[in-house]
Write a protein that holds these residues in place. Structure first.
Motif, PDB file in Angstrom:
ATOM      1  N   TRP A  30       0.753  -1.187  -0.032  1.00 24.26           N
ATOM      2  CA  TRP A  30       0.125   0.118   0.115  1.00 24.26           C
ATOM      3  C   TRP A  30       0.949   1.262  -0.038  1.00 24.26           C
TER       4      TRP A  30
ATOM      5  N   ARG B 207      -0.919   6.764  -3.364  1.00 23.48           N
ATOM      6  CA  ARG B 207      -1.525   6.915  -4.996  1.00 23.48           C
ATOM      7  C   ARG B 207      -1.181   6.309  -6.097  1.00 23.48           C
TER       8      ARG B 207
ATOM      9  N   GLY C  55      -2.689   2.915  -5.957  1.00 23.83           N
ATOM     10  CA  GLY C  55      -4.226   3.026  -5.561  1.00 23.83           C
ATOM     11  C   GLY C  55      -4.564   2.920  -4.162  1.00 23.83           C
ATOM     12  N   ARG C  56      -3.752   2.570  -3.064  1.00 23.64           N
ATOM     13  CA  ARG C  56      -4.185   2.453  -1.734  1.00 23.64           C
ATOM     14  C   ARG C  56      -3.173   2.918  -0.936  1.00 23.64           C
TER      15      ARG C  56
ATOM     16  N   TYR D  23      -5.591   6.554   1.958  1.00 23.19           N
ATOM     17  CA  TYR D  23      -6.754   6.478   1.239  1.00 23.19           C
ATOM     18  C   TYR D  23      -6.713   5.860   0.218  1.00 23.19           C
ATOM     19  N   ILE D  24      -7.938   5.343  -0.458  1.00 23.13           N
ATOM     20  CA  ILE D  24      -8.237   4.667  -1.571  1.00 23.13           C
ATOM     21  C   ILE D  24      -8.244   5.571  -2.749  1.00 23.13           C
ATOM     22  N   TYR D  25      -7.708   4.986  -3.848  1.00 23.56           N
ATOM     23  CA  TYR D  25      -7.701   5.944  -5.205  1.00 23.56           C
ATOM     24  C   TYR D  25      -8.162   4.962  -6.178  1.00 23.56           C
ATOM     25  N   GLU D  26      -9.448   5.241  -6.568  1.00 20.29           N
ATOM     26  CA  GLU D  26      -9.974   4.634  -7.601  1.00 20.29           C
ATOM     27  C   GLU D  26      -9.254   4.695  -9.060  1.00 20.29           C
ATOM     28  N   GLY D  27      -9.475   3.442  -9.756  1.00 19.63           N
ATOM     29  CA  GLY D  27      -8.752   3.450 -11.042  1.00 19.63           C
ATOM     30  C   GLY D  27      -7.354   3.610 -11.211  1.00 19.63           C
ATOM     31  N   ARG D  28      -6.575   3.371  -9.957  1.00 16.14           N
ATOM     32  CA  ARG D  28      -5.211   3.278 -10.085  1.00 16.14           C
ATOM     33  C   ARG D  28      -4.776   1.902  -9.501  1.00 16.14           C
TER      34      ARG D  28
END
Ligand SMILES: NC(=O)c1ccc[n+]([C@@H]2O[C@H](COP(=O)([O-])OP(=O)(O)OC[C@H]3O[C@@H](n4cnc5c(N)ncnc54)[C@H](O)[C@@H]3O)[C@@H](O)[C@H]2O)c1
Length: 286
Positions: A270, A273, A276-277, A280-285
């Motif tokens: 993790w 960015r 993707g995690r 926080y969680i980043y959608e689409g990455r």
């Protein structure tokens, strides 16, 4: 020394940003990475950033095409052979950097300046693996490179005045403000920033507050544009951990011990960015 051709080593978030900044200032750039996928991603990030400038009316479509004609993508380090300047932006690991600088010494022209974008590692130690430490220097850009005005310049013990003068002038030619600091772990920027980020992670680890609350306190209460945990995700948690390790080992002071939660996140992959995690969680990455 007249710098025209630049090779950037590492096509990640910093390498691609550095390449874009040089391209926009009219330099010829080779973007190198050990991984072809990373080179492609770096090139595509530059294309996307330039398209955004076109859409905002800050660049024409013709200027964008001209800028993109000046970049060469490479997975062969030998392509650095005709560069006046090489800037290394590979991961924050001393052994990786030493291996690259040892190879550069053989590949590059005798007068080539060899700079590193390291966030915290000793310039003197990196320079010592080459037979021309006077031409090795820290040129530490901030993230995102095309936007941030600072370049922290770090001279190793043997860095010559000529090399430092050249890099200072070059930073100004890129529209940046150079600030020279001495070669100590984390320099100035990360000696101050990273313990704050580490402390923010401790507050989550100890259950004092959730990440959103920590970031809100620092944004609304301290006027920081970004909370420390969102910033950590942006920098990359692997890079944050590597910097804390350098501070901890370099100063031998327990106040720099990396938070166990940071270690766990990095072990889990993790990294923020870029995967993707992170906090926080980043959608689409990722
Ligand atoms: N992330 C930041 O905010 C930030 C800010 C300033 C400086 N830095 C420094 O910049 C450097 C790069 O950080 P980043 O955030 O771009 O990392 P990143 O993980 O986004 O990119 C690193 C890239 O280096 C490539 N790589 C791995 N081994 C390599 C090798 N031997 N030769 C060439 N490329 C190799 C990887 O494939 C990857 O594409 C680090 O030294 C870091 O400390 C980072």
């Amino acid at each position: 020394m007249d710098i025209r051709k630049v090779t950037v080593l590492g096509a990640g978030q910093m390498g691609s940003g550095i390449a874009q900044t040089f391209l926009q200032s009219g330099f010829t750039v080779t973007l190198y990475d050990i991984d072809q996928e990373a080179v492609n991603r770096g090139f595509s990030a530059i294309g996307t950033a330039l398209t955004r400038l076109v859409n905002k009316g800050r660049m024409t479509e013709e200027q964008k095409s001209l800028v993109l004609q000046n970049i060469t993508l490479s997975t062969n380090l030998e392509n650095a052979s005709d560069s006046d300047l090489v800037i290394e932006a590979a991961p924050e690991k001393m052994e990786t950097k030493k291996t690259l600088f040892k190879a550069l010494e053989r590949i590059c022209m005798p007068q080539t300046i060899m700079a590193t974008n390291t966030s915290s590692l000793s310039i003197t130690e990196i320079a010592a693996v080459t037979n021309r430490p006077e031409q090795v220097i820290g040129m530490h850009f901030m993230n995102p490179v095309p936007v941030m005005p600072l370049v922290e310049i770090i001279r190793g013990l043997a860095t010559s005045d000529g090399t430092a003068d050249c890099i200072r002038t070059l930073a100004q030619a890129l529209g940046k403000t150079p600030v020279e600091v001495r070669d100590f772990p984390g320099f100035v920027s990360n000696r101050i920033l990273m313990p704050m980020i580490n402390e923010a992670i401790y507050t989550v680890y100890e259950g004092v507050a959730v990440p959103e609350a920590v970031d809100q306190v620092m944004k609304l209460g301290m006027n920081h544009p970004m909370g420390p945990l969102a910033l950590a995700d942006f920098i990359g948690l692997d890079t944050c951990l590597a910097i804390m390790e350098t501070l901890h080992q370099g100063f031998g002071d327990s106040k720099y011990r990396p938070c166990p939660l940071l270690r766990n996140y990095v072990k889990a992959g993790w990294l923020g960015r870029k995967t993707g995690r992170g906090f926080y969680i980043y959608e689409g990455r990722g």
